[in-house]
Design a protein around this motif. Sequence first.
Motif, PDB file in Angstrom:
ATOM      1  N   LEU A 259      34.876  22.811  36.625  1.00 13.09           N
ATOM      2  CA  LEU A 259      35.675  23.842  37.279  1.00 13.09           C
ATOM      3  C   LEU A 259      36.052  24.964  36.322  1.00 13.09           C
ATOM      4  O   LEU A 259      36.142  26.135  36.716  1.00 13.09           O
ATOM      5  N   LEU A 260      36.282  24.610  35.081  1.00 10.96           N
ATOM      6  CA  LEU A 260      36.745  25.603  34.110  1.00 10.96           C
ATOM      7  C   LEU A 260      35.716  26.701  33.899  1.00 10.96           C
ATOM      8  O   LEU A 260      36.076  27.855  33.644  1.00 10.96           O
ATOM      9  N   ALA A 261      34.446  26.367  34.005  1.00  9.12           N
ATOM     10  CA  ALA A 261      33.408  27.371  33.786  1.00  9.12           C
ATOM     11  C   ALA A 261      33.260  28.285  34.994  1.00  9.12           C
ATOM     12  O   ALA A 261      33.315  29.515  34.879  1.00  9.12           O
ATOM     13  N   GLY A 262      33.116  27.703  36.186  1.00  9.50           N
ATOM     14  CA  GLY A 262      32.816  28.499  37.364  1.00  9.50           C
ATOM     15  C   GLY A 262      33.977  29.318  37.883  1.00  9.50           C
ATOM     16  O   GLY A 262      33.910  30.554  37.938  1.00  9.50           O
ATOM     17  N   VAL A 263      35.074  28.669  38.249  1.00 12.62           N
ATOM     18  CA  VAL A 263      36.178  29.357  38.909  1.00 12.62           C
ATOM     19  C   VAL A 263      36.886  30.318  37.964  1.00 12.62           C
ATOM     20  O   VAL A 263      37.199  31.457  38.334  1.00 12.62           O
ATOM     21  N   VAL A 264      37.149  29.887  36.747  1.00 13.83           N
ATOM     22  CA  VAL A 264      37.862  30.737  35.798  1.00 13.83           C
ATOM     23  C   VAL A 264      37.050  31.986  35.480  1.00 13.83           C
ATOM     24  O   VAL A 264      37.586  33.094  35.380  1.00 13.83           O
ATOM     25  N   ARG A 265      35.755  31.842  35.354  1.00 15.26           N
ATOM     26  CA  ARG A 265      34.890  32.980  35.035  1.00 15.26           C
ATOM     27  C   ARG A 265      34.955  34.040  36.130  1.00 15.26           C
ATOM     28  O   ARG A 265      34.891  35.237  35.864  1.00 15.26           O
ATOM     29  N   GLU A 266      35.085  33.616  37.374  1.00 15.27           N
ATOM     30  CA  GLU A 266      35.070  34.546  38.498  1.00 15.27           C
ATOM     31  C   GLU A 266      36.426  35.174  38.805  1.00 15.27           C
ATOM     32  O   GLU A 266      36.493  36.206  39.475  1.00 15.27           O
ATOM     33  N   SER A 267      37.515  34.569  38.335  1.00  9.09           N
ATOM     34  CA  SER A 267      38.843  34.940  38.817  1.00  9.09           C
ATOM     35  C   SER A 267      39.211  36.395  38.517  1.00  9.09           C
ATOM     36  O   SER A 267      39.772  37.084  39.382  1.00  9.09           O
ATOM     37  N   GLU A 268      38.933  36.870  37.315  1.00  4.76           N
ATOM     38  CA  GLU A 268      39.350  38.211  36.952  1.00  4.76           C
ATOM     39  C   GLU A 268      38.732  39.274  37.851  1.00  4.76           C
ATOM     40  O   GLU A 268      39.391  40.229  38.257  1.00  4.76           O
ATOM     41  N   ARG A 269      37.458  39.125  38.185  1.00  6.36           N
ATOM     42  CA  ARG A 269      36.802  40.163  38.975  1.00  6.36           C
ATOM     43  C   ARG A 269      37.242  40.153  40.433  1.00  6.36           C
ATOM     44  O   ARG A 269      36.879  41.051  41.197  1.00  6.36           O
ATOM     45  N   TYR A 270      38.048  39.166  40.828  1.00 10.08           N
ATOM     46  CA  TYR A 270      38.550  39.116  42.201  1.00 10.08           C
ATOM     47  C   TYR A 270      39.823  39.933  42.390  1.00 10.08           C
ATOM     48  O   TYR A 270      40.264  40.120  43.526  1.00 10.08           O
ATOM     49  N   GLN A 271      40.418  40.440  41.303  1.00  7.79           N
ATOM     50  CA  GLN A 271      41.689  41.144  41.461  1.00  7.79           C
ATOM     51  C   GLN A 271      41.597  42.367  42.375  1.00  7.79           C
ATOM     52  O   GLN A 271      42.465  42.548  43.241  1.00  7.79           O
ATOM     53  N   PRO A 272      40.579  43.229  42.263  1.00  6.26           N
ATOM     54  CA  PRO A 272      40.502  44.355  43.209  1.00  6.26           C
ATOM     55  C   PRO A 272      40.405  43.895  44.659  1.00  6.26           C
ATOM     56  O   PRO A 272      41.015  44.500  45.558  1.00  6.26           O
ATOM     57  N   ARG A 273      39.662  42.825  44.894  1.00  9.08           N
ATOM     58  CA  ARG A 273      39.542  42.299  46.251  1.00  9.08           C
ATOM     59  C   ARG A 273      40.881  41.770  46.743  1.00  9.08           C
ATOM     60  O   ARG A 273      41.249  41.969  47.909  1.00  9.08           O
ATOM     61  N   LEU A 274      41.635  41.104  45.869  1.00  2.00           N
ATOM     62  CA  LEU A 274      42.933  40.566  46.251  1.00  2.00           C
ATOM     63  C   LEU A 274      43.919  41.675  46.583  1.00  2.00           C
ATOM     64  O   LEU A 274      44.687  41.574  47.547  1.00  2.00           O
ATOM     65  N   LEU A 275      43.910  42.734  45.787  1.00  2.00           N
ATOM     66  CA  LEU A 275      44.806  43.854  46.045  1.00  2.00           C
ATOM     67  C   LEU A 275      44.480  44.502  47.383  1.00  2.00           C
ATOM     68  O   LEU A 275      45.380  44.848  48.156  1.00  2.00           O
ATOM     69  N   ALA A 276      43.193  44.659  47.666  1.00  3.42           N
ATOM     70  CA  ALA A 276      42.785  45.256  48.945  1.00  3.42           C
ATOM     71  C   ALA A 276      43.156  44.349  50.118  1.00  3.42           C
ATOM     72  O   ALA A 276      43.611  44.821  51.163  1.00  3.42           O
ATOM     73  N   ALA A 277      42.976  43.036  49.948  1.00  3.25           N
ATOM     74  CA  ALA A 277      43.311  42.088  51.009  1.00  3.25           C
ATOM     75  C   ALA A 277      44.809  42.095  51.290  1.00  3.25           C
ATOM     76  O   ALA A 277      45.234  42.053  52.452  1.00  3.25           O
ATOM     77  N   ALA A 278      45.610  42.166  50.240  1.00  5.11           N
ATOM     78  CA  ALA A 278      47.067  42.160  50.413  1.00  5.11           C
ATOM     79  C   ALA A 278      47.517  43.319  51.294  1.00  5.11           C
ATOM     80  O   ALA A 278      48.402  43.171  52.139  1.00  5.11           O
ATOM     81  N   ALA A 279      46.909  44.467  51.099  1.00  8.94           N
ATOM     82  CA  ALA A 279      47.299  45.649  51.871  1.00  8.94           C
ATOM     83  C   ALA A 279      46.968  45.516  53.346  1.00  8.94           C
ATOM     84  O   ALA A 279      47.503  46.273  54.169  1.00  8.94           O
ATOM     85  N   ARG A 280      46.112  44.560  53.708  1.00 11.56           N
ATOM     86  CA  ARG A 280      45.723  44.375  55.107  1.00 11.56           C
ATOM     87  C   ARG A 280      46.416  43.192  55.772  1.00 11.56           C
ATOM     88  O   ARG A 280      46.164  42.902  56.944  1.00 11.56           O
ATOM     89  N   VAL A 281      47.270  42.478  55.051  1.00  8.76           N
ATOM     90  CA  VAL A 281      47.957  41.321  55.621  1.00  8.76           C
ATOM     91  C   VAL A 281      48.976  41.793  56.662  1.00  8.76           C
ATOM     92  O   VAL A 281      49.820  42.639  56.365  1.00  8.76           O
TER      93      VAL A 281
END
Length: 296
Positions: free
Chosen positions: A198-220
Amino acid sequence: MRMVSVQTSRFPSHDGLPLAVDERGTGAPTLLFAHGFGQTRGAWKGAADALAARGCRCVTFDSRGHGESGRVAGGDYHIEQFAGDLHALALAQPEPPVLVGASMGGLLGLVLAGEARPAPFRALVLVDITPRWEAAGVERILAFMQAHPDGFADYAEAAEQIAAYLPQRRERKREDQLKPLLREGDDGRLRWHWDPALLAGVVRESERYQPRLLAAAARVDVPVLLLSGERSDVVSRETVAEFLRLVPHARHVEVQGATHMLAGDANDAFTREIAAFVQDVFPGGAARPAIPQEVH
């Protein structure tokens, strides 16, 4: 408070991987609890017991690669898999649930609440997580998870290391509390319940998800409660302020004395705030407990 029974089952997720699931209570609304990275459904036991006893139906589960749930062959984990699991579990409930998501679980819920239509949740409770987080706090968590690759000689050693990591907790974990968190290897040593891959896959991807998370939050557009720990090093006043600008209808409660491990640090206050939120948003749901407020 009445006693609550627990029913354990195996849920076949969107790709067939089995997830360990516990159900408590038969009332309404349904609360679906999603734990943080490296945790298990056991992290919610105190809150789920209390809220089920107050009239809610509470569903907790181990994420893939954690606890008693299945592991991905070859260790090829991706965040989309976890989002798919949560979405499938939400759709499997008799009604759209209220999601209670801590850390990783909260981020997954935020993405689904902002992107999926219709929204799979009636409301969202985020537990010490915002779309943008403090890197130092996350690095501290990951450092602990990576610190003992050879495991522990016995439960006493594991308890000592956890106590050092969580100095705010007065009581050390007992052996019966540690058993669900550790697995005995062929060499007799105890290692964490989660898949090291898990440490390799999920952690590696987490940082690049921040723009997506910010955009999703605005649509909640469902009701949102953000609970943060006063002493958290993952969520800060700055990240909370940013979140509240993105989701202006959200309410925020800072739990005094709590760290990022909010439910474990202050379970009574945590449970009380969720019960009050459910009562306010769904007047026919769980009863608000008549307990003096201790948080601000």
